[in-house]
Each structure stands twice: as structure tokens, then as C-alpha cells.
Design an enzyme around this catalytic site. Sequence first.
Site, mmCIF file in Angstrom:
data_model
loop_
_atom_site.group_PDB
_atom_site.id
_atom_site.type_symbol
_atom_site.label_atom_id
_atom_site.label_comp_id
_atom_site.label_asym_id
_atom_site.label_seq_id
_atom_site.Cartn_x
_atom_site.Cartn_y
_atom_site.Cartn_z
ATOM 1 N N SER A 64 -9.981 66.129 88.810
ATOM 2 C CA SER A 64 -9.663 66.923 90.073
ATOM 3 C C SER A 64 -10.452 66.298 90.979
ATOM 4 C CB SER A 64 -10.080 68.386 90.087
ATOM 5 O OG SER A 64 -9.222 69.079 88.794
ATOM 6 N N ALA A 158 -4.881 68.710 89.680
ATOM 7 C CA ALA A 158 -5.983 69.051 90.136
ATOM 8 C C ALA A 158 -6.169 70.540 90.178
ATOM 9 C CB ALA A 158 -6.276 68.399 91.589
ATOM 10 N N LYS A 159 -7.334 70.919 89.652
ATOM 11 C CA LYS A 159 -7.651 72.293 89.829
ATOM 12 C C LYS A 159 -8.370 72.564 91.060
ATOM 13 C CE LYS A 159 -9.460 76.132 86.966
ATOM 14 N NZ LYS A 159 -8.312 77.242 86.837
ATOM 15 N N ALA A 160 -7.872 72.796 92.039
ATOM 16 C CA ALA A 160 -8.609 72.699 93.389
ATOM 17 C C ALA A 160 -8.397 74.088 93.988
ATOM 18 C CB ALA A 160 -7.716 71.738 94.435
ATOM 19 N N TYR A 164 -5.178 77.730 95.076
ATOM 20 C CA TYR A 164 -5.120 79.105 94.800
ATOM 21 C C TYR A 164 -4.667 79.961 95.774
ATOM 22 C CZ TYR A 164 -6.229 77.928 90.093
ATOM 23 O OH TYR A 164 -6.252 77.281 88.746
#
Length: 318
Positions: A64, A158-160, A164
Site C-alpha cells: 500500500s 492499497a489499503k489507504a 474509507y
Amino acid sequence: MALKKTEWIWHNGKMIPWDEAQIHVLSHVVSYGSSVFEGIRCYETKNGPAAFRLCEHMQRLLHSGHIYRMKSPYTIEQLCSAAVEIVRENRLSSCYIRPLMIRGYGDVNVNPLSNPIEVYLACWEWGAYLGAEALEQGVDVCVSSWARLAPNTLPSIAKAGANYMNSQLIRMEALANGYAEGIALDINGYVSEGSGENIFVVRDGAVHTPPLASSVLPGITRSSVMTLCEDLGIPIREQMIPREMLYIADEVFFTGTAAEITPLRSVDRITVGIGRRGPVTKRLQDEFFAILSGAKPDRHNWLTPVGAPVGSPVASAR
Ligand code: PPE
């Protein structure tokens, strides 16, 4: 769900007291959402606490960061050791670990490159994500009016933190309308994922899940469930899923670190299958939890004992 504070948080290589883990309001991440993060569960097994697929989560954190040109000051081995240390120091047996890599305080400018990169790791006790009964009874969900991220806007691999904002719109709309969660479609109208879960559809004995090209996070639980399907001889396919498949499926379930394997009992108030957890979902749950509790051997090396030294080789997550 009130956050239950623990004693220590890991910050750039040091343990600091929970209340001192603070950032300046002008840190880059606050204005511009420049963070990448992870969520990892640590389970109580009969051999003591163990983190689930720790190195795969840390690898995803580094990926990420790489996508966003954020070079981690710490190696994967250092991050895995830090996660073990934080659980041990806080004397928790089962918990949720939250690694965070953020762009900190320095300059206020869309260009992030002059801000320092900081890493934090926290952990706390966390129960069932979608309610205590969800794992057995299933949850009622809707299809969101918000689409998941378009591929050329924000990268969903990507866990950005910024992703969210989209998840929050999905979740708040669902809750406002009396549902436990929302399912987003991708920009082409195919099923993508929940605001914080991947999704699986069971039909005629085969299991289907949307491909990464449908703007989904490459979930570690998703990859684990795909592996368990292979182990159990259940056909598993990654394929585009039209919305109406959700209504005529035999079973639908969510996967995620927090949600684990949660069945859906209705979508848009249309009953799914028998209206509660179906047999394939139960079989996968049973296998999953048997490995996590230590009742069955950890044949894929998914568990890192918190009591033992770390540094196990990294298996690549799908
Ligand atoms: N999609 C999204 C958008 C997502 O946020 C998650 C995890 C997943 C899929 C499943 O990925 P994995 O955990 O690797 O199997 N969501 C985190 C959200 C928790 C939170 O509310 O914060 C999680 O489950 O940790």
C-alpha cells in the site's frame, strides 16, 4: 463499540503510553488522508495467543505504501516483531492489531514528499464486528447507491485511509436505512465488496467472488477462504458478479479480518437462500475457526505465536 484502551502503542521503534500517541493537527494525513494501514486479528489458541497471517498483512501494508511512494522506514521483519511485541507488552490474549503508516508534520501542501513517514502499531480487544449473532444468523444488507472506487481514481489494492471516505458513505447510508452493512457495485455495475468486507456468492455448490479488477481490496481472509475451498474440494472462481446473482444465490457471505466469515440473510430485503447461514458457509467457518483455535493443525502456517520469536518466511497473499 467503545474503544478499550491498552497500555502501550508502538511508535517508530519505541513503546509509548497509549495517551501519548498523538499527532499535530497540521500533520499531512489530517488534511489529505495520506495514510495506509492494516487490521490483524490475534486469536487465543490452545498454544497461546497467535496473530493470523501477520506477515501477509505487513506485506500488504508495504505494498500500500509502495503504491503511494511511501517508503516504510521499517522492514517487514521489524514490523512483524513490533506487532508481536505490542500484543505481548499489552498482555492481551485475543485482540485486533492496527498498524498505521502516515505522512506526518512538516509542510502543508498537496505534495506530500517533504513530510516524515511515521509508523504506529496499536492493539485492543475487539469482538464480533457485525453483532454477536451475525456469524450464525446472518445480517441484512443492501446494495449501496454509492459505487466503489473507480480504478483510475483511488487504487483499491492499497489499503489507504482515504478509501474509507467511500466506505463511510456506504456504511452510513446502510445504517440510516436500517441495514447492517452495504454492498457497493463497481463503476461498471458489477458486485464489488462491502464497506469493510469482501463478498462471496455460493450457487449450485460452487463459490464465486469478484476479481481484483472489480475494485476490491485483496483481502487476506478472502485469500484464506479461497485456499480453504481448494482444500475442501469446493469449486472456487473469481468472476464478475451481476447484482441480481445476490438475490438468487443459495448463500452469500462476507469475509474480513473484523467480519471473519459472516453470512448474509437478505439483500435489499430479498431473502437469500434459506434466510440464515447455509451449509457451505458453515463448512468454511468450521474449518477456519478450527485452524484459528488450534483445534486443527495450522497446515498453511497462518499463525504466528505471540510467545515465540518471529521472522517466518512471507507467503504471498493473493
Ligand atoms: N474490503 C475492505 C474495503 C476492507 O476494509 C476489508 C477489511 C476487507 C475487504 C477484507 O480484508 P481482510 O481483512 O484482509 O480480509 N476491513 C477492515 C475494516 C475494519 C474497520 O472497521 O476498521 C478489517 O476487517 O480489519
